[in-house]
Design an enzyme around this catalytic site. Structure first.
Site, short mmCIF file in Angstrom:
data_model
loop_
_atom_site.label_atom_id
_atom_site.label_comp_id
_atom_site.label_asym_id
_atom_site.label_seq_id
_atom_site.Cartn_x
_atom_site.Cartn_y
_atom_site.Cartn_z
N LYS A 112 0.46 -3.70 -3.82
CA LYS A 112 -1.42 -3.36 -3.88
C LYS A 112 -1.67 -2.13 -3.68
O LYS A 112 -0.99 -1.22 -3.90
CB LYS A 112 -1.65 -3.35 -1.89
CG LYS A 112 -3.22 -2.77 -1.11
CD LYS A 112 -3.53 -3.19 -0.14
CE LYS A 112 -4.52 -2.32 0.39
NZ LYS A 112 -4.87 -0.86 0.10
N ASP A 133 9.84 5.59 -9.66
CA ASP A 133 9.68 6.17 -11.09
C ASP A 133 10.84 7.43 -11.19
O ASP A 133 11.11 7.85 -12.20
CB ASP A 133 8.42 6.24 -10.97
CG ASP A 133 7.53 4.39 -10.99
OD1 ASP A 133 8.61 3.80 -11.64
OD2 ASP A 133 6.87 4.97 -10.87
N SER A 151 0.72 -1.22 -0.29
CA SER A 151 0.03 0.16 0.78
C SER A 151 0.31 1.54 -0.16
O SER A 151 1.44 1.69 -0.68
CB SER A 151 -0.71 0.13 1.04
OG SER A 151 -1.72 0.46 0.84
#
Length: 568
Positions: free
Chosen positions: A327, A313, A302
């Site tokens: 998740k 990223d 999460s």
């Protein structure tokens, strides 16, 4: 919370079956369901349930039936959509703020049906201040004997309004099994999101973040600010291993500590093409240039994955460890009648590369109702800011994979059968003080004392060699090779490979010593002592140190692929 469903009586089963069948469409929020369908199905259910209440031969517990039916229906969607009746509101508060009213201690039931013990008092908590110690068996609460109670019941009695008093009787082992009486004043217990930070291995500014509560960013910022002042710190390590997540907004803010203001961290998309929300960092960062490592494992989920995935990223951090849980769903709370609360999945989140890291598609189930991870072959490639390839659909894959040693059966049983825990309890009773956590070690005398503590008659573990010898005997008999000569050879081999517990303990001394040191240090220095000990022999920290020893490697990991550079 109704996570574990119990088999209801006949009337309830009928109600549940209908309730699930008529409401599943609305729970899944299938766009094909219109208001008239939902209204009609609800009317059918209400009418049938009314008939059952009026005419079924036995009485029906309406509250139990409906609560169980709700849980069964929600089981058809995803495990994160849950109903909280008023009695469970404290659980929801604990998830978001890590706060509750009580004495501040982990309790456990090491031998089921034989009592609940104090497993670990929190540092500075009422239980620690009062003098409760790990291993104390809870005998009575408010003069009510609780030796046959289980942890749930004991926990409910220990919790309560801050400021109220609690009378507790415990039996302390290795102290003549004496009974001790405590009067403890409950307090508002707030578990720290960052239980430890400091400089490890001389150059790493280490921050251990356990959960994304509403105070997580503040505590990480404080730790990061302090570490930045230390001239020894050459890189930061944000440890998210075992962190199951929490508040999405906290993840965005924590990413903002390391990247420029106004950087996009994620987008959430709910039902309908217009229901998209963009989350960007809003505050000034603390440090955007110092090398950063984020540690993850299979329990990082999460908000942990938002943090690790966004920093990956954005090419701001090297991610090390093992693949995260996967998740990519967002939950919000909705108020229901009669003080009920529904925590419901309302959106999916997409990190800066555009990928969704959700590893399980709960909308597609097998015939038996089970769900499975998305196969790697069906995942898609995305690009980081620098052009590195990353994939969706399977959690966060670390830039550097860390291999941890396997736990053998011997060391597993030392933990699972409480040999290490019980020995640490004995050690604490015999040693009022020890060296600081950074300097503590298991000496020869301590290790030999532990070996004497372990009873060979009670210690059980898989003896692989002996089992293989037994299988060899059976195979020789079955295939007709067993004769006196073969039997004599097998007997000799059995003697050579016969397990000796003393020998096995010596062979696994390093791992056992780590286990013992961790348990012992918790008795004196609480969770901080445990963390300091585990970092002494941590494969992930070793990996970070190896990269730091060759600074060019850190830059190479985060750099654009050479093929992409040539194309430019």
């Amino acid at each position: 919370m109704n996570k574990n469903l119990h088999k209801p009586h006949t009337g309830s089963r009928i109600a549940i079956a209908l309730f699930v069948s008529v409401l599943a469409l609305s729970a899944v929020a299938d766009t094909r369901s219109n208001k008239s369908d939902i209204t009609r199905n609800l009317d059918v259910f209400a009418s049938l349930y009314k008939e059952l209440q009026n005419f079924y031969v036995d009485s029906i517990d309406s509250e139990k039936s409906i609560n169980t039916a709700i849980a069964a229906m929600l089981n058809q969607v995803d495990p994160y959509t849950e109903y909280y009746p008023p009695s469970d509101h404290d659980d929801l508060t604990m998830m978001t703020s890590a706060e509750y009213g009580g004495i501040g201690s982990i309790i456990a039931e090491p031998n089921r049906g034989k009592g609940v013990i104090i497993s670990e008092p929190y540092e500075g908590s009422p239980s620690a201040i009062a003098g409760l110690l790990p291993g104390d068996t809870i005998v009575a609460i408010e003069n009510d004997t609780v030796l046959t109670w289980h942890t749930d019941s004991v926990s409910s009695r220990l919790k309560g309004q801050p400021g109220t008093k609690l009378h507790l009787t415990v039996k302390r082992p290795y102290d003549g099994d004496s009974l001790r009486h405590f009067t403890i004043t409950r307090q508002q217990i707030q578990l720290p999101a960052v239980p430890y930070y400091g400089v490890v291995r001389d150059t790493l500014g280490y921050i251990y973040l356990t959960q994304f509560t509403d105070k997580a960013t503040r505590q990480v910022r404080q730790a990061l600010t302090e570490l930045k002042k230390d001239p020894r710190v050459k890189a930061y390590v944000l440890d998210l291993r075992g962190n199951h997540g929490g508040l999405l907004e906290e993840a965005v803010q924590i990413v903002g500590l390391f990247v420029p203001k106004n950087t996009e961290v994620l987008r959430t998309r709910g039902k309908g093409i217009l229901n998209e929300k963009i989350y960007k960092t809003t505050d000034r960062p603390v440090d955007t240039g110092t090398p950063l490592y984020v540690l993850i494992d299979g329990q990082s989920a999460s908000s942990s994955e938002i943090t690790a995935g966004a920093l990956q990223d954005l090419d701001r951090a090297v991610i090390a460890g093992t693949r995260s849980y996967g998740k990519g769903l967002v939950q919000t709370t909705r108020q229901l009648p009669y003080e009920g609360i529904l925590k419901v999945t309302t959106a999916k989140y997409y990190i800066p590369s555009g990928r969704l890291i959700q590893a399980i598609d709960y909308s597609r189930r097998n015939a038996d109702g089970t769900v499975a991870r998305i196969p790697d072959s069906l995942t898609n490639v995305f690009k980081t800011a620098a052009g590195r390839e990353v994939r969706d659909g399977g959690g966060i894959t670390p830039d550097i994979k860390v291999t941890y040693g396997d736990v053998n059966r011997l060391t597993y049983n030392i933990v699972s059968d409480n040999w290490a825990f019980d020995y640490a309890t004995k050690f604490r009773a015999e040693n009022p003080a020890i060296a600081p956590a950074e300097n503590f070690e298991i000496t020869d005398s301590v290790f030999n004392d532990f070996k004497k503590f372990v009873d060979p008659e009670k210690f059980q573990y898989d003896k692989v060699c002996e089992q293989m010898i037994e299988n060899l005997r059976k195979a020789a008999k079955t295939e007709g090779y067993m004769n006196d000569s073969v039997k004599n050879h097998i007997d000799k081999l059995e003697k050579l490979l016969h397990h000796n517990l003393d020998h096995d303990l010596d062979q696994n001394r390093k791992d056992i010593a780590d286990l013992l040191a961790t348990e012992i240090l918790k008795r004196y220095y609480y969770q901080k002592g445990q963390i300091i000990q585990t970092l002494k022999n941590d494969a992930a920290i070793d990996t970070v140190m190896a990269i730091e020893a060759a600074p060019e490697r850190y830059r190479q990991i985060l750099a654009a692929p050479k093929a992409d550079i040539k194309k430019k």
